[in-house]
Design a protein around this motif. Structure first.
Motif, short mmCIF file in Angstrom:
data_model
loop_
_atom_site.label_atom_id
_atom_site.label_comp_id
_atom_site.label_asym_id
_atom_site.label_seq_id
_atom_site.Cartn_x
_atom_site.Cartn_y
_atom_site.Cartn_z
N GLU A 35 48.64 65.37 60.66
CA GLU A 35 48.49 66.80 60.43
C GLU A 35 47.68 67.07 59.17
O GLU A 35 46.88 68.01 59.12
CB GLU A 35 49.88 67.45 60.32
CG GLU A 35 50.63 67.50 61.65
CD GLU A 35 52.10 67.87 61.48
OE1 GLU A 35 52.50 68.13 60.32
OE2 GLU A 35 52.82 67.89 62.48
N ALA A 36 47.88 66.23 58.14
CA ALA A 36 47.13 66.40 56.90
C ALA A 36 45.64 66.11 57.10
O ALA A 36 44.79 66.62 56.36
CB ALA A 36 47.69 65.48 55.81
N ARG A 41 57.88 60.53 61.86
CA ARG A 41 57.66 61.77 61.14
C ARG A 41 56.56 61.60 60.09
O ARG A 41 55.70 62.47 59.94
CB ARG A 41 58.95 62.22 60.46
CG ARG A 41 59.98 62.83 61.38
CD ARG A 41 59.48 64.11 62.01
NE ARG A 41 59.09 65.11 61.02
CZ ARG A 41 58.45 66.23 61.31
NH1 ARG A 41 58.11 66.48 62.56
NH2 ARG A 41 58.15 67.09 60.37
N SER A 42 56.57 60.48 59.40
CA SER A 42 55.55 60.23 58.38
C SER A 42 54.17 60.13 59.01
O SER A 42 53.19 60.65 58.48
CB SER A 42 55.88 58.94 57.60
OG SER A 42 57.11 59.06 56.94
N GLN A 43 54.10 59.45 60.16
CA GLN A 43 52.81 59.30 60.83
C GLN A 43 52.28 60.64 61.31
O GLN A 43 51.09 60.94 61.19
CB GLN A 43 52.94 58.33 61.99
CG GLN A 43 51.60 57.92 62.60
CD GLN A 43 51.74 56.82 63.62
OE1 GLN A 43 52.85 56.32 63.85
NE2 GLN A 43 50.65 56.44 64.24
N ARG A 44 53.15 61.47 61.85
CA ARG A 44 52.72 62.79 62.30
C ARG A 44 52.26 63.65 61.12
O ARG A 44 51.29 64.40 61.23
CB ARG A 44 53.86 63.50 63.04
CG ARG A 44 54.19 62.89 64.39
CD ARG A 44 55.34 63.62 65.05
NE ARG A 44 54.97 64.97 65.40
CZ ARG A 44 54.39 65.31 66.55
NH1 ARG A 44 54.11 64.38 67.46
NH2 ARG A 44 54.08 66.57 66.81
N GLU A 45 52.95 63.55 59.99
CA GLU A 45 52.54 64.32 58.81
C GLU A 45 51.18 63.87 58.30
O GLU A 45 50.37 64.69 57.85
CB GLU A 45 53.61 64.19 57.73
CG GLU A 45 54.89 64.96 58.07
CD GLU A 45 56.07 64.54 57.22
OE1 GLU A 45 55.89 63.66 56.35
OE2 GLU A 45 57.18 65.07 57.43
N THR A 104 57.48 62.24 69.19
CA THR A 104 58.24 63.00 68.20
C THR A 104 59.23 62.09 67.51
O THR A 104 59.71 61.11 68.08
CB THR A 104 58.99 64.16 68.88
OG1 THR A 104 59.97 63.62 69.78
CG2 THR A 104 58.02 65.05 69.66
N ASP A 110 48.15 62.59 68.27
CA ASP A 110 49.44 63.26 68.19
C ASP A 110 50.29 62.98 69.42
O ASP A 110 51.49 62.77 69.34
CB ASP A 110 49.20 64.77 68.05
CG ASP A 110 50.49 65.51 67.79
OD1 ASP A 110 51.04 65.35 66.70
OD2 ASP A 110 50.94 66.25 68.69
#
Length: 364
Positions: free
Chosen positions: A202-203, A195-199, A275, A270
């Motif tokens: 996204e940033a 989750r941290s990596q995806r965020e 996920t 991504d």
């Protein structure tokens, strides 16, 4: 015209082997193509056609006589069987290694074009395999790491505790507690990590609303180039790319810029991350399944040295399997990766076993 055929008996035997292998490799690509669609299917069928051209070369040297053609080599036959049954990323990884082993570069009867084909085929298959690796990268990483950690950590735990001489029930309870604690920890940790990596990804992605401002930018100042430079482009390339994008916007008289206007290039980050939930579930289940194996002897009623030896053997087999799997998917030597994984895992378990012996002797 003479009936004498070119080549020695040894030459002709070698040509027949090559002919058999080319036919088998073409069949592998056709089997894989049958399980895919779109661009991947077209690429695989093109590879099969190229192998058909190589087949025709050896058949010409044999004057069209394909009698006595042997079976393809064992690796190619196994590859064909896997392609028929699975058609998976594992088959593409194996095909990548098979293309890399082509003897055509040093064979005097193979043309330079054929040798070049084989090298390029390896890169084509590498690209196809990379697509599959990206699709399963996040979940597969969690699965492999989870299983390996479960195997090694719980083996080390039960061997260390078992070596102290405590009752079998204590070893069993310790192993089960280690399984649950480790699986929950791995699952939670993997979820937070992904989750941290995806965020973070996204940033870092362009703001989709920022492109609305491009239609009003000063064409001469064109600060759009600064966006591309900030994203890693060289100054001259950034200016050229910005000018091209602005020209597209002006020429089409669009009310908004193209959706890809702020992107430097398409990436698959991504997709590769996966996920958080799928990674967490995979990590939990595979850690638990790996951690269960060292505990099985005590669950089945064994104790003492017999339980320790059985647990070590079972975990060794599992470590070899996970190591070979990683080797297959990475296109590397499965045997080398398998024994590397075995050495690391048993080395870690040996340390705790020796400590358990020392501790048991101290309290004894």
């Amino acid at each position: 015209m003479t009936d004498e055929r070119p080549g020695t008996a040894a030459d002709r035997a070698r040509w027949r082997r090559y002919l058999a292998d080319e036919r088998a490799e073409a069949a592998v690509y056709r089997e894989l193509a049958a399980r895919r669609d779109g661009e991947e299917r077209e690429i695989l069928l093109a590879l099969a056609a190229a192998e058909g051209r190589h087949e025709a070369h050896w058949l010409r040297l044999l004057d069209g006589d394909d009698s006595g053609v042997p079976r393809a080599d064992l690796r190619t036959r196994m590859l064909g069987g896997l392609a028929r049954r699975f058609g998976s990323i594992f088959v593409l990884a194996l095909a990548q290694r098979a293309e890399a082993r082509s003897p055509y570069a040093t064979d005097p009867d193979a043309t330079a074009a054929m040798a070049a084909d084989e090298r390029i085929h390896g890169e084509v298959v590498r690209g196809l395999a990379a697509r599959g690796r990206r699709r399963l990268a996040g979940t597969f990483r969690a699965a492999v790491f989870g299983a390996n950690d479960g195997l090694v950590s719980n083996l080390a735990l039960v061997l260390g505790i078992g070596a102290t001489g405590v009752p079998a029930s204590v070893v069993l309870f310790t192993g089960i507690a280690g399984l649950l604690a480790g699986a929950l920890s791995m699952g939670a940790g993997e979820y937070v990590s992904v989750r941290s990596q995806r965020e973070l990804l996204e940033a870092s992605a362009p703001d989709p609303t920022a492109r609305e401002a491009l239609v009003d930018l000063d064409l001469d100042a064109n600060e759009l180039a600064l966006v591309y430079r900030a994203r890693g482009m060289e100054e001259e390339d950034a200016r050229d790319h910005a000018a091209l994008v602005m020209a597209r916007v002006r020429a089409a008289e669009q009310l908004a810029a193209p959706t890809d206007a702020l992107a430097v290039s398409a990436t698959h980050d991504d997709e590769a991350v996966g996920t958080g939930m799928s990674a967490a579930i995979s990590s939990f289940l595979f850690f638990a399944s790996g951690a269960l194996i060292p505990v099985l002897p005590w669950i089945l009623g064994l104790s003492g040295t017999a339980a320790i030896i059985t647990a070590t053997v079972l975990v060794s087999i599992a470590l070899l399997a996970t190591g070979a799997t990683v080797g297959l998917l990475s296109g590397a030597s499965p045997m080398k990766r398998a024994f590397r994984q075995l050495a690391i895992g048993l080395g870690a378990a040996a340390v705790t076993y020796v400590l358990g012996l020392a501790f048991g002797a101290t309290i004894g």
